[in-house]
Design a protein around this motif. Structure first.
Motif, mmCIF file in Angstrom:
data_model
loop_
_atom_site.group_PDB
_atom_site.id
_atom_site.type_symbol
_atom_site.label_atom_id
_atom_site.label_comp_id
_atom_site.label_asym_id
_atom_site.label_seq_id
_atom_site.Cartn_x
_atom_site.Cartn_y
_atom_site.Cartn_z
ATOM 1 N N ALA A 112 0.815 -1.212 0.000
ATOM 2 C CA ALA A 112 0.000 0.000 0.000
ATOM 3 C C ALA A 112 0.851 1.264 0.000
ATOM 4 O O ALA A 112 0.603 2.202 -0.779
ATOM 5 C CB ALA A 112 -0.933 -0.005 1.213
ATOM 6 N N THR A 113 1.845 1.302 0.847
ATOM 7 C CA THR A 113 2.654 2.525 0.955
ATOM 8 C C THR A 113 3.482 2.769 -0.294
ATOM 9 O O THR A 113 3.564 3.893 -0.794
ATOM 10 C CB THR A 113 3.563 2.472 2.191
ATOM 11 O OG1 THR A 113 4.359 1.278 2.160
ATOM 12 C CG2 THR A 113 2.753 2.487 3.469
ATOM 13 N N ALA A 171 -3.188 3.224 -6.217
ATOM 14 C CA ALA A 171 -2.460 4.170 -7.056
ATOM 15 C C ALA A 171 -3.424 5.075 -7.825
ATOM 16 O O ALA A 171 -3.176 6.274 -7.984
ATOM 17 C CB ALA A 171 -1.561 3.412 -8.028
ATOM 18 N N LEU A 172 -4.531 4.516 -8.294
ATOM 19 C CA LEU A 172 -5.513 5.311 -9.033
ATOM 20 C C LEU A 172 -6.161 6.375 -8.155
ATOM 21 O O LEU A 172 -6.494 7.473 -8.629
ATOM 22 C CB LEU A 172 -6.583 4.403 -9.632
ATOM 23 C CG LEU A 172 -6.177 3.647 -10.906
ATOM 24 C CD1 LEU A 172 -7.236 2.621 -11.270
ATOM 25 C CD2 LEU A 172 -5.949 4.623 -12.064
ATOM 26 N N VAL A 186 -4.780 13.962 1.574
ATOM 27 C CA VAL A 186 -5.960 13.128 1.831
ATOM 28 C C VAL A 186 -5.988 11.946 0.880
ATOM 29 O O VAL A 186 -6.260 10.805 1.275
ATOM 30 C CB VAL A 186 -7.254 13.962 1.680
ATOM 31 C CG1 VAL A 186 -8.481 13.063 1.745
ATOM 32 C CG2 VAL A 186 -7.323 15.037 2.752
ATOM 33 N N PHE A 187 -5.672 12.188 -0.394
ATOM 34 C CA PHE A 187 -5.720 11.120 -1.392
ATOM 35 C C PHE A 187 -4.563 10.141 -1.221
ATOM 36 O O PHE A 187 -4.694 8.960 -1.532
ATOM 37 C CB PHE A 187 -5.731 11.719 -2.793
ATOM 38 C CG PHE A 187 -6.977 12.504 -3.091
ATOM 39 C CD1 PHE A 187 -8.170 11.855 -3.361
ATOM 40 C CD2 PHE A 187 -6.967 13.882 -3.063
ATOM 41 C CE1 PHE A 187 -9.338 12.568 -3.614
ATOM 42 C CE2 PHE A 187 -8.122 14.605 -3.315
ATOM 43 C CZ PHE A 187 -9.308 13.943 -3.581
ATOM 44 N N GLY A 191 -5.569 6.457 -0.618
ATOM 45 C CA GLY A 191 -5.083 5.438 -1.536
ATOM 46 C C GLY A 191 -4.411 4.287 -0.814
ATOM 47 O O GLY A 191 -4.608 3.114 -1.158
ATOM 48 N N ALA A 192 -3.610 4.617 0.201
ATOM 49 C CA ALA A 192 -2.952 3.569 0.985
ATOM 50 C C ALA A 192 -3.984 2.713 1.714
ATOM 51 O O ALA A 192 -3.861 1.482 1.773
ATOM 52 C CB ALA A 192 -1.973 4.196 1.976
ATOM 53 N N VAL A 193 -5.007 3.363 2.258
ATOM 54 C CA VAL A 193 -6.060 2.623 2.972
ATOM 55 C C VAL A 193 -6.822 1.709 2.017
ATOM 56 O O VAL A 193 -7.120 0.553 2.344
ATOM 57 C CB VAL A 193 -7.037 3.606 3.669
ATOM 58 C CG1 VAL A 193 -8.256 2.864 4.210
ATOM 59 C CG2 VAL A 193 -6.322 4.343 4.792
#
Length: 213
Positions: A112-113, A171-172, A186-187, A191-193
Motif C-alpha cells: 500500500a505505501t 495508485a488510481l 488526503v488522497f 489510496g494507501a487505505v
C-alpha cells in the motif's frame, strides 16, 4: 505539472510521503527477512533479502522516472531501516510465526505505501495520471516479486490473489485525486487505505481473480 495538478497539502507533502516511504521500507524488509528465515538463510542472507525486498520497488520507480541516484542509495536511512527490520525479524521470528498472518499483513502495508508513494513521485516528475498509477503499481509489487523469486516461490502477483489489482486501485486514488483542487495528502492516505483494505479483504474472504487451474 501533469494533469493540471494543484496541491493544497494539509502538512508538508514531503513529510507525509517520506513517512509512508519509510513505513513501506520497514514493512517490506520484515517480509523479506521472514522469507529468508523460512528458507533457512543465514544471518547475513536474511539481512540481504530484507534490504533487497525493501528497496527493489523504490529503485525500479526511481530509475524509470529518471531520479538518479535512487533514493535507496542517496541516504543511509533505507539501509538502516532494512537492517533493523531484518535483525528484529531474525531474532523474533518465532514470535511472528505464532501470530496469525503477521508477515502477510506487513506485506500488505508495504504494498500500500509503495503504491501511493510511487504514484505521487511519478506525478511530481511530470507523468500523466494514467502512467503515474501504473508506475505506482509497479513500485508496489516490485519488492514482493523479487523477494518471492529469491526465496524460490511463485510471486503473489502471478497468482490469482488480489495483489497487483489492490496496488493499482490505491495508485488510481492518488493519481485521480491529483486532478482535484483538494488537499493531496488526503488522497495519499486514502489510496494507501484502499490498497491495504483490498489486500486484507482479499486474504480474509478468499477473493481471487479468474485463472485456469
Amino acid at each position: 505539472m501533469a494533469g493540471g495538478r494543484q496541491l493544497k497539502p494539509l502538512v508538508s507533502l514531503g513529510v507525509v510521503v517520506q513517512v509512508l516511504d519509510f513505513v513501506g521500507v520497514f514493512a517490506f524488509a520484515i517480509t523479506g527477512a521472514a522469507a529468508g528465515v523460512r528458507q533457512g538463510f543465514d544471518y547475513f542472507g536474511v539481512l540481504v533479502l530484507a534490504f533487497v525486498t525493501a528497496v527493489a520497488g523504490g529503485i525500479t520507480r526511481d530509475l524509470l522516472i529518471g531520479a538518479v541516484p535512487p533514493a535507496a542509495f542517496a541516504t543511509w536511512h533505507y539501509l538502516a531501516l532494512s537492517l533493523l527490520a531484518g535483525a528484529l525479524t531474525f531474532r523474533f521470528h518465532l514470535v511472528l510465526e505464532r501470530l496469525r498472518h503477521p508477515v502477510r499483513i506487513f506485506d500488505a502495508a508495504g504494498l500500500a505505501t509503495f503504491a501511493v508513494v510511487g504514484t505521487d513521485r511519478a506525478l511530481v516528475f511530470g507523468l500523466d495520471w494514467p502512467m503515474a498509477a501504473v508506475l505506482g503499481m509497479v513500485s508496489g509489487i516490485g519488492g514482493g516479486m523479487l523477494r518471492d523469486l529469491l526465496s524460490a516461490r511463485v510471486p503473489f502477483v502471478l497468482r490469482a490473489e488480489i495483489y497487483a489489482v489492490a496496488a493499482l486501485a490505491g495508485a488510481l486514488v492518488v493519481a485521480l485525486g491529483s486532478l482535484l483542487p483538494l488537499p493531496h495528502d488526503v488522497f495519499i492516505v486514502l489510496g494507501a487505505v484502499v490498497c491495504f483494505t483490498l489486500r486484507l479483504m482479499g486474504m480474509r474472504r478468499g477473493w481471487r481473480l479468474p485463472s485456469h487451474e
